[in-house]
Design a protein around this motif. Sequence first.
Motif, PDB file in Angstrom:
ATOM      1  N   ALA A  21       0.820  -1.211   0.000  1.00 52.40           N
ATOM      2  CA  ALA A  21       0.000   0.000   0.000  1.00 52.40           C
ATOM      3  C   ALA A  21       0.855   1.263   0.000  1.00 52.40           C
ATOM      4  O   ALA A  21       0.414   2.313  -0.480  1.00 52.40           O
ATOM      5  CB  ALA A  21      -0.932  -0.003   1.211  1.00 52.40           C
ATOM      6  N   LYS A  22       2.102   1.192   0.500  1.00 52.13           N
ATOM      7  CA  LYS A  22       2.941   2.387   0.526  1.00 52.13           C
ATOM      8  C   LYS A  22       3.351   2.850  -0.861  1.00 52.13           C
ATOM      9  O   LYS A  22       3.884   3.954  -1.014  1.00 52.13           O
ATOM     10  CB  LYS A  22       4.179   2.119   1.370  1.00 52.13           C
ATOM     11  CG  LYS A  22       5.108   1.061   0.796  1.00 52.13           C
ATOM     12  CD  LYS A  22       6.322   0.868   1.691  1.00 52.13           C
ATOM     13  CE  LYS A  22       7.279  -0.175   1.093  1.00 52.13           C
ATOM     14  NZ  LYS A  22       8.460  -0.381   1.955  1.00 52.13           N
ATOM     15  N   SER A  27       5.098   9.009  -6.508  1.00 48.34           N
ATOM     16  CA  SER A  27       4.548   9.610  -7.731  1.00 48.34           C
ATOM     17  C   SER A  27       4.872   8.808  -8.971  1.00 48.34           C
ATOM     18  O   SER A  27       4.439   9.172 -10.060  1.00 48.34           O
ATOM     19  CB  SER A  27       5.090  11.036  -7.898  1.00 48.34           C
ATOM     20  OG  SER A  27       6.514  11.024  -7.994  1.00 48.34           O
ATOM     21  N   GLU A  28       5.640   7.714  -8.842  1.00 43.76           N
ATOM     22  CA  GLU A  28       5.984   6.895  -9.984  1.00 43.76           C
ATOM     23  C   GLU A  28       4.804   5.985 -10.314  1.00 43.76           C
ATOM     24  O   GLU A  28       4.287   5.280  -9.448  1.00 43.76           O
ATOM     25  CB  GLU A  28       7.231   6.064  -9.688  1.00 43.76           C
ATOM     26  CG  GLU A  28       8.464   6.931  -9.396  1.00 43.76           C
ATOM     27  CD  GLU A  28       9.649   6.084  -8.996  1.00 43.76           C
ATOM     28  OE1 GLU A  28       9.456   4.874  -8.803  1.00 43.76           O
ATOM     29  OE2 GLU A  28      10.747   6.643  -8.891  1.00 43.76           O
ATOM     30  N   ASN A  29       4.418   6.001 -11.615  1.00 45.90           N
ATOM     31  CA  ASN A  29       3.181   5.326 -12.008  1.00 45.90           C
ATOM     32  C   ASN A  29       3.315   3.803 -12.019  1.00 45.90           C
ATOM     33  O   ASN A  29       2.307   3.102 -11.985  1.00 45.90           O
ATOM     34  CB  ASN A  29       2.741   5.813 -13.391  1.00 45.90           C
ATOM     35  CG  ASN A  29       2.323   7.263 -13.361  1.00 45.90           C
ATOM     36  OD1 ASN A  29       2.011   7.806 -12.315  1.00 45.90           O
ATOM     37  ND2 ASN A  29       2.344   7.911 -14.519  1.00 45.90           N
ATOM     38  N   PHE A  30       4.543   3.263 -12.107  1.00 49.55           N
ATOM     39  CA  PHE A  30       4.668   1.815 -12.208  1.00 49.55           C
ATOM     40  C   PHE A  30       4.533   1.130 -10.853  1.00 49.55           C
ATOM     41  O   PHE A  30       4.453  -0.093 -10.784  1.00 49.55           O
ATOM     42  CB  PHE A  30       6.012   1.445 -12.845  1.00 49.55           C
ATOM     43  CG  PHE A  30       7.221   1.821 -12.019  1.00 49.55           C
ATOM     44  CD1 PHE A  30       7.741   0.953 -11.080  1.00 49.55           C
ATOM     45  CD2 PHE A  30       7.824   3.059 -12.202  1.00 49.55           C
ATOM     46  CE1 PHE A  30       8.843   1.304 -10.331  1.00 49.55           C
ATOM     47  CE2 PHE A  30       8.932   3.414 -11.454  1.00 49.55           C
ATOM     48  CZ  PHE A  30       9.446   2.538 -10.505  1.00 49.55           C
ATOM     49  N   LYS A  31       4.513   1.898  -9.761  1.00 48.11           N
ATOM     50  CA  LYS A  31       4.318   1.317  -8.435  1.00 48.11           C
ATOM     51  C   LYS A  31       2.827   1.271  -8.122  1.00 48.11           C
ATOM     52  O   LYS A  31       2.160   2.314  -8.157  1.00 48.11           O
ATOM     53  CB  LYS A  31       5.070   2.129  -7.385  1.00 48.11           C
ATOM     54  CG  LYS A  31       6.580   2.043  -7.520  1.00 48.11           C
ATOM     55  CD  LYS A  31       7.282   2.718  -6.359  1.00 48.11           C
ATOM     56  CE  LYS A  31       8.788   2.529  -6.437  1.00 48.11           C
ATOM     57  NZ  LYS A  31       9.486   3.155  -5.300  1.00 48.11           N
ATOM     58  N   ALA A 138      -8.420 -12.848 -10.021  1.00 49.45           N
ATOM     59  CA  ALA A 138      -7.274 -11.931 -10.137  1.00 49.45           C
ATOM     60  C   ALA A 138      -7.317 -10.929  -8.990  1.00 49.45           C
ATOM     61  O   ALA A 138      -8.388 -10.491  -8.560  1.00 49.45           O
ATOM     62  CB  ALA A 138      -7.292 -11.204 -11.474  1.00 49.45           C
ATOM     63  N   ALA A 139      -6.130 -10.575  -8.497  1.00 49.60           N
ATOM     64  CA  ALA A 139      -6.023  -9.536  -7.472  1.00 49.60           C
ATOM     65  C   ALA A 139      -6.269  -8.162  -8.103  1.00 49.60           C
ATOM     66  O   ALA A 139      -6.090  -7.972  -9.308  1.00 49.60           O
ATOM     67  CB  ALA A 139      -4.643  -9.586  -6.828  1.00 49.60           C
ATOM     68  N   TYR A 140      -6.670  -7.206  -7.288  1.00 49.20           N
ATOM     69  CA  TYR A 140      -7.008  -5.879  -7.802  1.00 49.20           C
ATOM     70  C   TYR A 140      -6.601  -4.827  -6.784  1.00 49.20           C
ATOM     71  O   TYR A 140      -6.221  -5.132  -5.644  1.00 49.20           O
ATOM     72  CB  TYR A 140      -8.505  -5.789  -8.106  1.00 49.20           C
ATOM     73  CG  TYR A 140      -9.409  -5.983  -6.909  1.00 49.20           C
ATOM     74  CD1 TYR A 140      -9.884  -4.892  -6.181  1.00 49.20           C
ATOM     75  CD2 TYR A 140      -9.794  -7.264  -6.491  1.00 49.20           C
ATOM     76  CE1 TYR A 140     -10.716  -5.078  -5.083  1.00 49.20           C
ATOM     77  CE2 TYR A 140     -10.614  -7.455  -5.395  1.00 49.20           C
ATOM     78  CZ  TYR A 140     -11.072  -6.355  -4.692  1.00 49.20           C
ATOM     79  OH  TYR A 140     -11.889  -6.530  -3.604  1.00 49.20           O
ATOM     80  N   GLY A 141      -6.659  -3.569  -7.228  1.00 51.13           N
ATOM     81  CA  GLY A 141      -6.277  -2.452  -6.356  1.00 51.13           C
ATOM     82  C   GLY A 141      -6.252  -1.161  -7.141  1.00 51.13           C
ATOM     83  O   GLY A 141      -7.121  -0.909  -7.983  1.00 51.13           O
ATOM     84  N   LEU A 142      -5.226  -0.307  -6.899  1.00 49.02           N
ATOM     85  CA  LEU A 142      -5.087   0.984  -7.562  1.00 49.02           C
ATOM     86  C   LEU A 142      -3.664   1.136  -8.061  1.00 49.02           C
ATOM     87  O   LEU A 142      -2.706   0.649  -7.447  1.00 49.02           O
ATOM     88  CB  LEU A 142      -5.416   2.142  -6.605  1.00 49.02           C
ATOM     89  CG  LEU A 142      -6.873   2.321  -6.174  1.00 49.02           C
ATOM     90  CD1 LEU A 142      -6.986   3.518  -5.251  1.00 49.02           C
ATOM     91  CD2 LEU A 142      -7.794   2.475  -7.364  1.00 49.02           C
ATOM     92  N   ALA A 143      -3.531   1.847  -9.198  1.00 47.71           N
ATOM     93  CA  ALA A 143      -2.211   2.221  -9.703  1.00 47.71           C
ATOM     94  C   ALA A 143      -1.715   3.503  -9.042  1.00 47.71           C
ATOM     95  O   ALA A 143      -0.540   3.612  -8.697  1.00 47.71           O
ATOM     96  CB  ALA A 143      -2.243   2.388 -11.221  1.00 47.71           C
ATOM     97  N   PHE A 144      -2.607   4.482  -8.843  1.00 45.64           N
ATOM     98  CA  PHE A 144      -2.260   5.708  -8.131  1.00 45.64           C
ATOM     99  C   PHE A 144      -3.542   6.430  -7.752  1.00 45.64           C
ATOM    100  O   PHE A 144      -4.613   6.171  -8.306  1.00 45.64           O
ATOM    101  CB  PHE A 144      -1.368   6.625  -8.982  1.00 45.64           C
ATOM    102  CG  PHE A 144      -2.050   7.196 -10.193  1.00 45.64           C
ATOM    103  CD1 PHE A 144      -2.771   8.387 -10.132  1.00 45.64           C
ATOM    104  CD2 PHE A 144      -1.986   6.538 -11.414  1.00 45.64           C
ATOM    105  CE1 PHE A 144      -3.396   8.906 -11.246  1.00 45.64           C
ATOM    106  CE2 PHE A 144      -2.621   7.051 -12.539  1.00 45.64           C
ATOM    107  CZ  PHE A 144      -3.323   8.240 -12.444  1.00 45.64           C
TER     108      PHE A 144
END
Length: 439
Positions: A21-22, A27-31, A138-144
Amino acid sequence: MPEIKLTQVMAFSSEDHNFPAKNLLSSENFKKWKSKSAGEKDVSVMLQFECSTQVEAVHVGNEGSAFVEIFVGKLGADVKDFEVLLPTSSFMSPAESRSGTNPSRVRLFGRDKLSAAALGRPWDCARVVCTQPFCRTAAYGLAFVKFLAPAAPAAAAAQPAAAVAQPAAGDVVRLGSFTLRPESSDEIRAGGLFSRRSQLTAAGGSLTREDRADRVVPPRQPPSATQTSTDEPPLPTGHYQLKPETKQKRPTESKPARPETQPAARRDTAGPASSTAVSNGDTSGARPPATATYRPLDKLLSGVVFAMSGYKNPERATLREQGIRLGAKYRPDWTPDCTHLICAFRNTPKHVQVRGRGKIVLGSWLMACAAQKRRLSWRRHALEPADGRAPDSEDEVWAEELRPRPAAGPATAPSPPPANGDEYGSSTDDMDTDDEIRM
């Protein structure tokens, strides 16, 4: 609008050790931030702002979530007392969730899309809730996620509303993941390069290589009508000398028109094999071999049980009808009795499930079998390149209507009647006459 800096992750319900989650603090989009396991009902994360501030806009980058909802609140307050900032917003449709398409959609929510009850009040933290009820694999979440604060009132009053701040020369400007090239400090005005050349010429100086870049090549002029000889020297024109054009255009030769009867003659000379192939729907023009196997058209794909993945209607319905019409059986999902997977592209949920366990082909296999009325080898339309390079292990099966018809024999003439005119032949010993019956 300035971006609100996120300082720490206060709490989270689930996270993958490869995508914690950190990562949302960077600000890097690939994280990215993803749930620990697939099939979770919902996942949430609570982020703390650098200072208490108002929220004017929200930018959200998705990573497989179907719905996203955002709450804001004060430090020390109960989660139940948080205000809704962004109502539940859709990022993926049910069809997209099941097929895994468009998982990284980005949406920008302005002041008009946010809840009016949460606007105009300072907040200390935000809670983001993601749900995915349509896909359990599939797992899910947010890119930013980015929160924007309203512009400072002092800066807004100092500059006119229509003014646009320009970066200073030499400053590096960043726009998201892109870096803009700094602008040059030299000003270019209309006629400035020509006036500079005039000043250097009047002072007796010479033009350098860089100064010559402003010279404009004069347009070529056509030679005069009186100038017929190419031996005359060209007339000087400024810094350049015009050479007479000696290149002559080649006279255009008219090509003879093709006779219109040629296509008709070519059609007339076509053999019976081509007409038979067209009438039978065989676009390849191939003829059945002598040892070919034949089946009725409605049993051409007998033994084939197929499922589909990646195709949408109406193409999906068309492929399903073609397979059933040729004798195959359709299954909505992959079952143990399935033999083929009609797949549009790789990495779909069914493709990952069937890889190495069944035959994965493109939908063009069913269309080609229906068009040519024969069961083609599935390796010609395999989705995986390795399957297409492997040798064929199946023989083609042809439709019964493509079986060659035997040639008709010569017509037999009727036998002539007896020479004596007796229609019963020369002997009547076995037949009773009227006199014998009366006796």
